[in-house]
Write a protein that holds these residues in place. Structure first.
Motif, PDB file in Angstrom:
ATOM      1  N   ALA A 272       6.828 -13.194  12.320  1.00  0.00           N
ATOM      2  CA  ALA A 272       6.789 -11.730  12.406  1.00  0.00           C
ATOM      3  C   ALA A 272       7.727 -11.107  11.372  1.00  0.00           C
ATOM      4  N   VAL A 273       8.889 -11.717  11.189  1.00  0.00           N
ATOM      5  CA  VAL A 273       9.834 -11.233  10.169  1.00  0.00           C
ATOM      6  C   VAL A 273       9.216 -11.356   8.782  1.00  0.00           C
ATOM      7  N   GLY A 274       8.559 -12.482   8.511  1.00  0.00           N
ATOM      8  CA  GLY A 274       7.918 -12.684   7.219  1.00  0.00           C
ATOM      9  C   GLY A 274       6.793 -11.698   6.965  1.00  0.00           C
ATOM     10  N   VAL A 275       5.997 -11.403   8.003  1.00  0.00           N
ATOM     11  CA  VAL A 275       4.919 -10.418   7.868  1.00  0.00           C
ATOM     12  C   VAL A 275       5.498  -9.039   7.574  1.00  0.00           C
ATOM     13  N   PHE A 276       6.565  -8.687   8.283  1.00  0.00           N
ATOM     14  CA  PHE A 276       7.233  -7.405   8.046  1.00  0.00           C
ATOM     15  C   PHE A 276       7.709  -7.309   6.592  1.00  0.00           C
ATOM     16  N   GLU A 277       8.297  -8.380   6.085  1.00  0.00           N
ATOM     17  CA  GLU A 277       8.786  -8.405   4.700  1.00  0.00           C
ATOM     18  C   GLU A 277       7.634  -8.200   3.719  1.00  0.00           C
ATOM     19  N   SER A 278       6.519  -8.860   3.959  1.00  0.00           N
ATOM     20  CA  SER A 278       5.372  -8.756   3.048  1.00  0.00           C
ATOM     21  C   SER A 278       4.787  -7.348   3.054  1.00  0.00           C
ATOM     22  N   ILE A 279       4.713  -6.721   4.219  1.00  0.00           N
ATOM     23  CA  ILE A 279       4.165  -5.366   4.307  1.00  0.00           C
ATOM     24  C   ILE A 279       5.049  -4.381   3.557  1.00  0.00           C
ATOM     25  N   VAL A 280       6.355  -4.495   3.745  1.00  0.00           N
ATOM     26  CA  VAL A 280       7.284  -3.599   3.046  1.00  0.00           C
ATOM     27  C   VAL A 280       7.187  -3.812   1.535  1.00  0.00           C
ATOM     28  N   ALA A 281       7.090  -5.059   1.088  1.00  0.00           N
ATOM     29  CA  ALA A 281       6.970  -5.347  -0.345  1.00  0.00           C
ATOM     30  C   ALA A 281       5.699  -4.735  -0.919  1.00  0.00           C
ATOM     31  N   PHE A 282       4.602  -4.825  -0.177  1.00  0.00           N
ATOM     32  CA  PHE A 282       3.333  -4.252  -0.621  1.00  0.00           C
ATOM     33  C   PHE A 282       3.434  -2.734  -0.747  1.00  0.00           C
ATOM     34  N   ILE A 283       4.072  -2.100   0.229  1.00  0.00           N
ATOM     35  CA  ILE A 283       4.248  -0.641   0.191  1.00  0.00           C
ATOM     36  C   ILE A 283       5.119  -0.233  -1.001  1.00  0.00           C
ATOM     37  N   LEU A 284       6.173  -1.013  -1.264  1.00  0.00           N
ATOM     38  CA  LEU A 284       7.068  -0.697  -2.372  1.00  0.00           C
ATOM     39  C   LEU A 284       6.348  -0.803  -3.721  1.00  0.00           C
ATOM     40  N   ILE A 285       5.496  -1.809  -3.878  1.00  0.00           N
ATOM     41  CA  ILE A 285       4.752  -1.958  -5.132  1.00  0.00           C
ATOM     42  C   ILE A 285       3.793  -0.791  -5.320  1.00  0.00           C
ATOM     43  N   LEU A 286       3.084  -0.405  -4.248  1.00  0.00           N
ATOM     44  CA  LEU A 286       2.171   0.738  -4.335  1.00  0.00           C
ATOM     45  C   LEU A 286       2.925   2.015  -4.682  1.00  0.00           C
ATOM     46  N   THR A 287       4.077   2.214  -4.023  1.00  0.00           N
ATOM     47  CA  THR A 287       4.881   3.411  -4.278  1.00  0.00           C
ATOM     48  C   THR A 287       5.405   3.428  -5.705  1.00  0.00           C
ATOM     49  N   GLY A 288       5.941   2.294  -6.150  1.00  0.00           N
ATOM     50  CA  GLY A 288       6.474   2.211  -7.505  1.00  0.00           C
ATOM     51  C   GLY A 288       5.405   2.456  -8.554  1.00  0.00           C
ATOM     52  N   ASN A 289       4.228   1.887  -8.356  1.00  0.00           N
ATOM     53  CA  ASN A 289       3.135   2.096  -9.303  1.00  0.00           C
ATOM     54  C   ASN A 289       2.682   3.551  -9.314  1.00  0.00           C
ATOM     55  N   GLY A 290       2.626   4.156  -8.117  1.00  0.00           N
ATOM     56  CA  GLY A 290       2.233   5.562  -8.036  1.00  0.00           C
ATOM     57  C   GLY A 290       3.218   6.478  -8.742  1.00  0.00           C
ATOM     58  N   LEU A 291       4.514   6.229  -8.550  1.00  0.00           N
ATOM     59  CA  LEU A 291       5.539   7.047  -9.204  1.00  0.00           C
ATOM     60  C   LEU A 291       5.509   6.855 -10.721  1.00  0.00           C
ATOM     61  N   ALA A 292       5.280   5.614 -11.159  1.00  0.00           N
ATOM     62  CA  ALA A 292       5.214   5.345 -12.595  1.00  0.00           C
ATOM     63  C   ALA A 292       4.038   6.077 -13.239  1.00  0.00           C
ATOM     64  N   ARG A 293       2.904   6.088 -12.564  1.00  0.00           N
ATOM     65  CA  ARG A 293       1.742   6.788 -13.107  1.00  0.00           C
ATOM     66  C   ARG A 293       1.955   8.297 -13.091  1.00  0.00           C
ATOM     67  N   LYS A 294       2.674   8.792 -12.087  1.00  0.00           N
ATOM     68  CA  LYS A 294       2.895  10.233 -11.984  1.00  0.00           C
ATOM     69  C   LYS A 294       3.855  10.744 -13.049  1.00  0.00           C
ATOM     70  N   PHE A 295       4.967  10.016 -13.259  1.00  0.00           N
ATOM     71  CA  PHE A 295       6.014  10.522 -14.152  1.00  0.00           C
ATOM     72  C   PHE A 295       5.898   9.982 -15.584  1.00  0.00           C
ATOM     73  N   PHE A 296       5.276   8.795 -15.760  1.00  0.00           N
ATOM     74  CA  PHE A 296       5.187   8.212 -17.099  1.00  0.00           C
ATOM     75  C   PHE A 296       3.750   8.059 -17.594  1.00  0.00           C
ATOM     76  N   GLY A 297       2.794   8.319 -16.705  1.00  0.00           N
ATOM     77  CA  GLY A 297       1.390   8.239 -17.125  1.00  0.00           C
ATOM     78  C   GLY A 297       0.861   6.844 -17.301  1.00  0.00           C
ATOM     79  N   ARG A 298       1.542   5.832 -16.768  1.00  0.00           N
ATOM     80  CA  ARG A 298       1.067   4.451 -16.884  1.00  0.00           C
ATOM     81  C   ARG A 298       1.629   3.626 -15.738  1.00  0.00           C
ATOM     82  N   GLY A 299       0.938   2.552 -15.391  1.00  0.00           N
ATOM     83  CA  GLY A 299       1.373   1.673 -14.304  1.00  0.00           C
ATOM     84  C   GLY A 299       0.680   0.326 -14.443  1.00  0.00           C
ATOM     85  N   ILE A 300       0.770  -0.487 -13.407  1.00  0.00           N
ATOM     86  CA  ILE A 300       0.122  -1.799 -13.444  1.00  0.00           C
ATOM     87  C   ILE A 300      -1.396  -1.630 -13.352  1.00  0.00           C
ATOM     88  N   TRP A 301      -1.832  -0.658 -12.545  1.00  0.00           N
ATOM     89  CA  TRP A 301      -3.261  -0.369 -12.438  1.00  0.00           C
ATOM     90  C   TRP A 301      -3.464   1.119 -12.341  1.00  0.00           C
TER      91      TRP A 301
END
Length: 301
Positions: A272-301
């Protein structure tokens, strides 16, 4: 599907080369995901996954309400943030400095020296720094005592241990991470620097207006990927370096899962701890990519 079949017939050798990689992903990345169901069961190794009773969100409720996990979660975030703040910029700086060296023999020598620690295991690195920082014969403490100070318990003092983790991680991995940025620097058009020289730009202005903008895409990529490892915090490093004296500041999610899952054989809770870690990591990647596209106009996808 028709177009795919046409592509496969046309480049069958390239698709054939994909098969080992696809097989690796299926076998080692996707197949183990079946084990996630352990987090929703009271798993018993004698009954197996199928026969173990379902308990729903019981282990996640225990996770959220656990005071020890909250401390572990805080430690994980702090250590990861420290590593990002202090270590993430270092490879960029070193790559820029190496790129400015004109003496190729000296440049290659420096590159070799800073890369080498990456190839040492954390067990060896831990042993090296334990010898260097030991209160009983360590050269660092010998120097401190010779200068009139008191020996410092680097591996036993909870106020210092995090600094030891950050310092050793930087020593081991910073040089290796410069490879990516050096490759990015090699792709920058030399004509831009020639034009800047003609316009009277000094080295500093060339770095600010040409080098750094040329590195921004790879910096964004590496930062977004780094966000996915925020809750990892260097489990292997901490496992071989920490001890019960510094659990309160160094116990992270990875070491916590190791101690609970293997030490106490509570496989369901550790999953359960490992699943929690993976979900948070996934959310952080989505958030980081979204912010990068918003402020810099580019991201991983």
């Amino acid at each position: 599907m028709r177009q795919l079949w046409i592509d496969v017939r046309k480049d069958w050798d390239l698709y054939l080369a994909l098969l080992p990689g696809i097989a690796f992903l299926l076998l080692f990345k996707y197949t183990p995901m079946y084990g996630i169901i352990i987090a929703f069961k009271d798993f018993n190794i004698f009954d197996g996954m199928a026969a173990s009773p379902w308990v729903g969100m019981k282990h996640f409720d225990k996770l959220i309400s656990s005071a020890s996990f909250l401390q572990v979660f805080q430690n994980t975030l702090l250590i990861s943030v420290y590593k990002i703040v202090f270590l993430f910029p270092l490879p960029i700086v070193i790559a820029i400095l190496l790129n400015e060296l004109k003496n190729m023999a000296f440049k290659r020598s420096v590159q070799t020296v800073v890369y080498l620690p990456h190839f040492l295991s954390w067990v060896i690195v831990s042993g090296l720094f334990i010898d260097l920082l030991s209160t009983n014969g360590g050269i660092v403490n010998k120097i401190i005592v010779a200068m009139g100070g008191e020996p410092i318990r680097f591996f036993l003092d909870s106020q210092i241990f995090r600094s030891v983790l950050i310092g050793t991680a930087g020593w081991k991995e910073t040089g290796w991470n410069t490879i990516i940025y050096l490759a990015a620097l090699a792709s920058i058009d030399p004509g831009l620097y020639e034009a800047a020289k003609i316009d009277g730009a000094n080295k500093w202005k060339q770095i600010v207006h040409i080098t750094l903008p040329g590195l921004i895409p790879i910096i964004l990529l590496m930062f977004i990927l780094r966000l996915g490892y925020v809750l990892e915090a260097g489990t292997e490093q901490i496992l071989v370096m920490y001890n019960p004296s510094v659990y309160n500041v160094a116990d992270v999610i990875g070491t916590y899962v190791y101690r609970i899952g293997l030490g106490e054989q509570d496989y369901s809770f550790s999953t359960a701890v490992g699943v929690f870690e993976s979900i948070v990591a996934f959310i952080l990647i989505l958030t980081g990519n979204g912010l990068a596209r918003k402020f810099f106009g580019r991201g991983i996808w």
